[in-house]
Design a protein around this motif. Structure first.
Motif, PDB file in Angstrom:
ATOM      1  N   GLU A 202      19.472   3.155   8.471  1.00  0.00           N
ATOM      2  CA  GLU A 202      18.965   3.318   7.131  1.00  0.00           C
ATOM      3  C   GLU A 202      17.952   4.674   7.367  1.00  0.00           C
ATOM      4  OE1 GLU A 202      16.533  -0.169   6.733  1.00  0.00           O
ATOM      5  OE2 GLU A 202      18.457  -1.361   5.908  1.00  0.00           O
ATOM      6  N   LYS A 203      17.018   4.512   8.441  1.00  0.00           N
ATOM      7  CA  LYS A 203      16.633   6.029   8.826  1.00  0.00           C
ATOM      8  C   LYS A 203      17.192   7.190   8.780  1.00  0.00           C
ATOM      9  CE  LYS A 203      13.191   7.984  12.056  1.00  0.00           C
ATOM     10  NZ  LYS A 203      12.447   7.926  13.471  1.00  0.00           N
ATOM     11  N   SER A 204      18.631   7.246   9.392  1.00  0.00           N
ATOM     12  CA  SER A 204      19.314   8.301   9.139  1.00  0.00           C
ATOM     13  C   SER A 204      19.912   8.648   7.828  1.00  0.00           C
ATOM     14  CB  SER A 204      20.406   8.294  10.365  1.00  0.00           C
ATOM     15  OG  SER A 204      20.067   7.945  11.521  1.00  0.00           O
ATOM     16  N   VAL A 205      20.033   7.532   7.017  1.00  0.00           N
ATOM     17  CA  VAL A 205      20.469   7.881   5.830  1.00  0.00           C
ATOM     18  C   VAL A 205      19.286   8.535   4.962  1.00  0.00           C
ATOM     19  CG1 VAL A 205      21.009   6.798   3.699  1.00  0.00           C
ATOM     20  CG2 VAL A 205      22.352   6.118   5.568  1.00  0.00           C
ATOM     21  N   ARG A 206      18.069   8.016   4.973  1.00  0.00           N
ATOM     22  CA  ARG A 206      16.916   8.653   4.119  1.00  0.00           C
ATOM     23  C   ARG A 206      16.777  10.067   4.637  1.00  0.00           C
ATOM     24  NH1 ARG A 206      14.457   3.687   5.422  1.00  0.00           N
ATOM     25  NH2 ARG A 206      13.390   4.809   7.249  1.00  0.00           N
ATOM     26  N   GLN A 207      16.931  10.316   6.211  1.00  0.00           N
ATOM     27  CA  GLN A 207      16.601  11.833   6.489  1.00  0.00           C
ATOM     28  C   GLN A 207      17.700  12.480   5.752  1.00  0.00           C
ATOM     29  OE1 GLN A 207      16.686  11.372  10.724  1.00  0.00           O
ATOM     30  NE2 GLN A 207      14.405  10.842  10.838  1.00  0.00           N
ATOM     31  N   GLN A 208      19.003  11.944   5.828  1.00  0.00           N
ATOM     32  CA  GLN A 208      20.275  12.817   5.294  1.00  0.00           C
ATOM     33  C   GLN A 208      19.908  13.043   4.173  1.00  0.00           C
ATOM     34  OE1 GLN A 208      23.910  10.777   5.424  1.00  0.00           O
ATOM     35  NE2 GLN A 208      25.241  12.686   5.349  1.00  0.00           N
ATOM     36  N   GLU A 209      19.213  12.043   3.153  1.00  0.00           N
ATOM     37  CA  GLU A 209      19.223  12.332   1.486  1.00  0.00           C
ATOM     38  C   GLU A 209      18.072  13.500   1.362  1.00  0.00           C
ATOM     39  OE1 GLU A 209      18.440   8.297   0.263  1.00  0.00           O
ATOM     40  OE2 GLU A 209      20.613   7.826   0.097  1.00  0.00           O
ATOM     41  N   GLU A 210      17.087  13.042   2.154  1.00  0.00           N
ATOM     42  CA  GLU A 210      16.213  14.166   1.919  1.00  0.00           C
ATOM     43  C   GLU A 210      16.533  15.483   2.315  1.00  0.00           C
ATOM     44  OE1 GLU A 210      13.002  12.721   4.538  1.00  0.00           O
ATOM     45  OE2 GLU A 210      12.281  11.092   3.204  1.00  0.00           O
ATOM     46  N   ALA A 211      17.465  15.651   3.384  1.00  0.00           N
ATOM     47  CA  ALA A 211      17.891  17.047   3.776  1.00  0.00           C
ATOM     48  C   ALA A 211      18.845  17.599   2.717  1.00  0.00           C
ATOM     49  CB  ALA A 211      18.531  17.084   5.027  1.00  0.00           C
ATOM     50  N   PHE A 212      19.539  16.563   2.032  1.00  0.00           N
ATOM     51  CA  PHE A 212      20.386  17.076   0.975  1.00  0.00           C
ATOM     52  C   PHE A 212      19.702  17.450  -0.055  1.00  0.00           C
ATOM     53  CE2 PHE A 212      24.524  15.524   2.997  1.00  0.00           C
ATOM     54  CZ  PHE A 212      25.361  16.593   2.644  1.00  0.00           C
ATOM     55  N   SER A 213      18.669  16.718  -0.461  1.00  0.00           N
ATOM     56  CA  SER A 213      17.694  17.116  -1.634  1.00  0.00           C
ATOM     57  C   SER A 213      17.330  18.471  -1.555  1.00  0.00           C
ATOM     58  CB  SER A 213      16.748  16.122  -1.887  1.00  0.00           C
ATOM     59  OG  SER A 213      15.678  16.400  -3.037  1.00  0.00           O
ATOM     60  N   LYS A 214      16.705  18.775  -0.292  1.00  0.00           N
ATOM     61  CA  LYS A 214      16.193  20.242  -0.033  1.00  0.00           C
ATOM     62  C   LYS A 214      17.505  21.346  -0.143  1.00  0.00           C
ATOM     63  CE  LYS A 214      12.710  18.720   2.944  1.00  0.00           C
ATOM     64  NZ  LYS A 214      12.146  18.856   4.388  1.00  0.00           N
ATOM     65  N   VAL A 215      18.765  20.904   0.315  1.00  0.00           N
ATOM     66  CA  VAL A 215      19.637  21.703   0.294  1.00  0.00           C
ATOM     67  C   VAL A 215      20.099  21.848  -1.192  1.00  0.00           C
ATOM     68  CG1 VAL A 215      22.081  22.024   0.789  1.00  0.00           C
ATOM     69  CG2 VAL A 215      20.601  21.347   2.501  1.00  0.00           C
ATOM     70  N   THR A 217      18.488  21.669  -3.897  1.00  0.00           N
ATOM     71  CA  THR A 217      17.150  22.564  -4.291  1.00  0.00           C
ATOM     72  C   THR A 217      17.517  23.986  -4.036  1.00  0.00           C
ATOM     73  OG1 THR A 217      15.516  20.747  -4.270  1.00  0.00           O
ATOM     74  CG2 THR A 217      14.844  22.822  -4.929  1.00  0.00           C
ATOM     75  N   LEU A 218      17.589  24.345  -2.965  1.00  0.00           N
ATOM     76  CA  LEU A 218      17.701  25.713  -2.673  1.00  0.00           C
ATOM     77  C   LEU A 218      18.992  26.256  -3.170  1.00  0.00           C
ATOM     78  CD1 LEU A 218      16.965  25.436   1.083  1.00  0.00           C
ATOM     79  CD2 LEU A 218      15.572  26.467  -0.515  1.00  0.00           C
ATOM     80  N   ARG A 219      20.246  25.498  -3.241  1.00  0.00           N
ATOM     81  CA  ARG A 219      21.409  25.868  -3.785  1.00  0.00           C
ATOM     82  C   ARG A 219      21.053  26.112  -5.527  1.00  0.00           C
ATOM     83  NH1 ARG A 219      25.717  21.508  -1.750  1.00  0.00           N
ATOM     84  NH2 ARG A 219      25.966  22.468   0.689  1.00  0.00           N
ATOM     85  N   HIS A 220      20.402  25.222  -5.981  1.00  0.00           N
ATOM     86  CA  HIS A 220      20.079  25.309  -7.612  1.00  0.00           C
ATOM     87  C   HIS A 220      19.317  26.656  -7.843  1.00  0.00           C
ATOM     88  CE1 HIS A 220      19.652  24.064 -11.674  1.00  0.00           C
ATOM     89  NE2 HIS A 220      18.487  24.417 -11.674  1.00  0.00           N
ATOM     90  N   GLU A 221      18.358  27.114  -6.910  1.00  0.00           N
ATOM     91  CA  GLU A 221      17.747  28.168  -7.079  1.00  0.00           C
ATOM     92  C   GLU A 221      18.560  29.420  -6.993  1.00  0.00           C
ATOM     93  OE1 GLU A 221      14.444  27.798  -4.597  1.00  0.00           O
ATOM     94  OE2 GLU A 221      13.234  26.208  -5.496  1.00  0.00           O
ATOM     95  N   TYR A 222      19.435  29.257  -5.668  1.00  0.00           N
ATOM     96  CA  TYR A 222      20.245  30.404  -5.552  1.00  0.00           C
ATOM     97  C   TYR A 222      21.268  30.827  -6.816  1.00  0.00           C
ATOM     98  CZ  TYR A 222      23.936  33.042  -3.336  1.00  0.00           C
ATOM     99  OH  TYR A 222      25.125  33.896  -2.898  1.00  0.00           O
ATOM    100  N   LEU A 223      21.656  29.564  -7.081  1.00  0.00           N
ATOM    101  CA  LEU A 223      22.561  30.043  -8.523  1.00  0.00           C
ATOM    102  C   LEU A 223      21.995  30.485  -9.697  1.00  0.00           C
ATOM    103  CD1 LEU A 223      25.028  26.942  -7.937  1.00  0.00           C
ATOM    104  CD2 LEU A 223      25.492  29.211  -7.377  1.00  0.00           C
ATOM    105  N   GLN A 224      20.802  29.813  -9.776  1.00  0.00           N
ATOM    106  CA  GLN A 224      20.025  30.245 -11.089  1.00  0.00           C
ATOM    107  C   GLN A 224      19.679  32.049 -10.665  1.00  0.00           C
ATOM    108  OE1 GLN A 224      16.506  28.154 -11.444  1.00  0.00           O
ATOM    109  NE2 GLN A 224      17.490  26.718 -12.760  1.00  0.00           N
ATOM    110  N   HIS A 225      19.460  32.168  -9.650  1.00  0.00           N
ATOM    111  CA  HIS A 225      19.248  33.757  -9.157  1.00  0.00           C
ATOM    112  C   HIS A 225      20.698  34.832  -9.276  1.00  0.00           C
ATOM    113  CE1 HIS A 225      16.873  37.239  -7.698  1.00  0.00           C
ATOM    114  NE2 HIS A 225      17.803  37.323  -6.811  1.00  0.00           N
ATOM    115  N   TYR A 226      21.691  33.872  -9.106  1.00  0.00           N
ATOM    116  CA  TYR A 226      22.803  34.894  -9.000  1.00  0.00           C
ATOM    117  C   TYR A 226      23.975  33.977  -9.676  1.00  0.00           C
ATOM    118  CZ  TYR A 226      21.074  37.322  -5.080  1.00  0.00           C
ATOM    119  OH  TYR A 226      20.627  38.121  -3.929  1.00  0.00           O
ATOM    120  N   PRO A 227      23.891  34.009 -11.204  1.00  0.00           N
ATOM    121  CA  PRO A 227      24.549  33.218 -12.205  1.00  0.00           C
ATOM    122  C   PRO A 227      25.977  33.404 -11.991  1.00  0.00           C
ATOM    123  CG  PRO A 227      23.411  34.821 -13.258  1.00  0.00           C
ATOM    124  CD  PRO A 227      22.915  34.878 -11.920  1.00  0.00           C
ATOM    125  N   ASN A 228      26.471  34.599 -11.581  1.00  0.00           N
ATOM    126  CA  ASN A 228      28.039  34.745 -11.429  1.00  0.00           C
ATOM    127  C   ASN A 228      28.543  34.278 -10.276  1.00  0.00           C
ATOM    128  OD1 ASN A 228      26.518  36.346  -9.463  1.00  0.00           O
ATOM    129  ND2 ASN A 228      28.260  37.692  -9.197  1.00  0.00           N
TER     130      ASN A 228
END
Length: 534
Positions: A202-215, A217-228
């Motif tokens: 359960e701890k590993s799953v939470r850590q994985q979800e938190e890590a994916f949430s950060k990823v 967020t970074l992907r979303h910001e990147y795609l907004q900066h480069y919409p193409n």
């Protein structure tokens, strides 16, 4: 006819020309003698004017009877210079032949033997080179195949490593359990061990979800900066982004930036040359069309008045670019070219660049928007591009009227000044001169027989033409249209119809009195007299 010289004809009043009852009077005993003297004088003047024209006609007929030259004058001049140099070239050829014979007599057999040995050696080297090239190609194919295999293996290893997660605590516990042996393992409380593993999971799953949430967020910001980029920011793997990162990583970035700057500079130079020569060609073509229109206008009969088009350098601020496009340094004589590629490349641009480089850069900067330009700046640049890509921006257009006064003095007036002073009817003269000359050019009237379009309809349609002219000027315009061979259709209102009745072949009168149906009445020119009497 009234006592003060007014006449009434065709539903209109007009003054009779005083010359008809003074200078050209036909009443009296000596009127016939005076008339004969006048006619003889006119005949002599016409003969004096006709003799030079006949001589010129004979000269033109002689020129037209000559063979038509299919090449340009420059080519014939080059041929002439080549013909003049034939004797010199023949002497040089004779000298070289004698030298060749002397060289053959020296030791031709030894040279032939050496030549054969060199040819054999060259053939052997070529065979060796061919075999080496084949072997090199085979080795390169093997290297490419091995590289592909290595890449696949590395990719598989990377995928396996991405899914592998190493836990130090579990590793230590595992090795400890191995050391205890089977008997010691049975002593562990399996339920407690299961609960501990579930908590870690359960701890590993939470850590994985938190890590994916950060990823994400970074992907979303990147795609907004480069919409193409059309990537999925919620993808479970990072393959698309890793692949893009590998492509964007480059050890030779400075080298490529230098190449890009050089290519950009070269592209700008090519654009400048292409832009300059296109505008220059368009201006030259406009000047040729102007000369052609002036030749046509020169043949038109407008009484004592003559007209011609005037194309010149723009008198406004845009005129400063005219000399840059029409500079003589852009005309290159092929005889001046040498074998040096650098000299040939610079011959077209160096002299012109030295004189007009800054002015050309100023013009280019007008319609090339700056980096990160706003929408307003982009729109302004587009408008400037349309404006300065049109050759007419750099020219001023006018028409000149030449008037011969009664005392023989010649007066020249520009249309731009004449329109402000003349009445409406006089201002329409240049308009129809230009219009008819343009139609004559379009129908190729006055061109050599090979360039004419036969048969041609030569149709001209005019809506309420000559509306501000009097009857005399209308008659002269229609006579000019007939002389050029046009078929013309003219529409006019009822109050202007009397200006056309005596000068056209057929008239159609359209009436719509009740606004429901249109009636059409047609009559020929021969019917004018009977209709006027009625």
């Amino acid at each position: 006819m009234t006592p003060d010289g007014l006449s009434y004809r065709g539903f209109r009043f007009q003054h009779m020309n005083p010359d008809y009852y003074t200078k050209y009077a036909f009443i009296g005993n000596d009127s016939m003698g005076r008339r004969i003297k006048q006619l003889k004088k006119q005949q002599e003047e016409l003969e004096k004017r006709m003799n030079p024209a006949l001589e010129e006609q004979i000269r033109y007929e002689k020129l037209l009877s000559m063979e038509r030259l299919s090449h340009s004058v420059e080519e014939y001049m080059e041929w002439k210079s080549d013909i003049e140099e034939i004797s010199v070239q023949e002497k040089e050829k004779s000298r070289l032949n004698q030298r060749l014979l002397a060289l053959k007599e020296i030791d031709i057999d030894r040279l032939e033997t050496e030549k054969e040995e060199i040819i054999k050696s060259l053939s052997s080297c070529r065979d060796q080179l061919s075999s080496i090239i084949k072997e090199t190609g085979r080795k390169e194919d093997e290297i490419r195949s091995l590289n592909q295999t290595c890449l696949l293996l590395e990719q598989q290893i990377g995928e396996q490593e991405s899914h592998f997660c190493k836990e130090e605590e579990l590793e230590q516990e595992f090795w400890a359990m191995e050391e205890l042996g089977r008997e010691e393992i049975r002593k562990y409380d399996l339920d407690r061990l299961k609960n501990q593993c579930m908590k870690r999971e359960e701890k590993s799953v939470r850590q994985q979800e938190e890590a994916f949430s950060k990823v994400w967020t970074l992907r979303h910001e990147y795609l907004q900066h480069y919409p193409n980029r059309s990537f999925d920011f919620q993808a479970q793997t990072n393959e698309e982004y890793d692949s893009l990162r590998e492509r964007l990583q480059c050890d030779n970035l400075e080298k490529y930036q230098s190449i890009a700057r050089e290519m950009g500079r070269s592209a700008a130079e090519h654009f400048k040359d292409d832009f300059i020569f296109k505008i220059r060609s368009a201006i030259k073509e406009a000047m040729m069309r102007k000369d052609e229109l002036n030749r046509i206008i020169h043949k038109l009969d407008f009484g004592k008045d003559k007209y011609q088009f005037i194309f010149s350098k723009n008198k406004g601020p845009d005129g400063k670019y005219y000399d840059m496009f029409m500079d003589d340094s852009l005309d290159v004589n092929p005889k001046n070219l040498t074998d040096s590629m650098e000299e040939q490349a610079n011959l077209f641009t160096m002299d012109h660049e030295n004189r007009y480089g800054e002015l050309m850069n100023e013009l280019i900067s007008v319609f090339i928007p700056p980096e990160n330009a706003t929408e307003k700046e982009m729109e302004e640049a587009r408008r400037n591009m349309v404006r300065y890509a049109d050759y007419r921006t750099y020219l001023s257009f006018d028409m000149e009227q030449t008037i011969e006064s009664e005392d023989g003095e010649t007066i020249k007036i520009r249309l731009s000044k004449m329109l402000k002073k003349n009445s409406g009817g006089e201002g329409q003269n240049p308009l129809y001169v230009a219009l008819l000359a343009s139609f004559a050019q379009a129908y190729r009237i006055g061109m050599p027989p090979k360039m004419q379009r036969n048969p041609a309809i030569r149709l001209v349609v005019l809506d309420e033409a000559f509306s501000k002219m009097d009857g005399e000027k209308v008659a002269s315009c229609i006579r000019l249209i007939r002389d050029l061979g046009f078929q013309v259709i003219i529409s006019a209102t009822n109050d202007k119809i009397q200006n056309y009745l005596e000068n056209v072949d057929k008239t159609f009168v359209f009436a719509n009195p009740n606004k429901k149906s249109i009636s059409i009445q047609e009559f020929e020119k021969a019917e004018f007299i009977s209709l006027s009497e009625e």
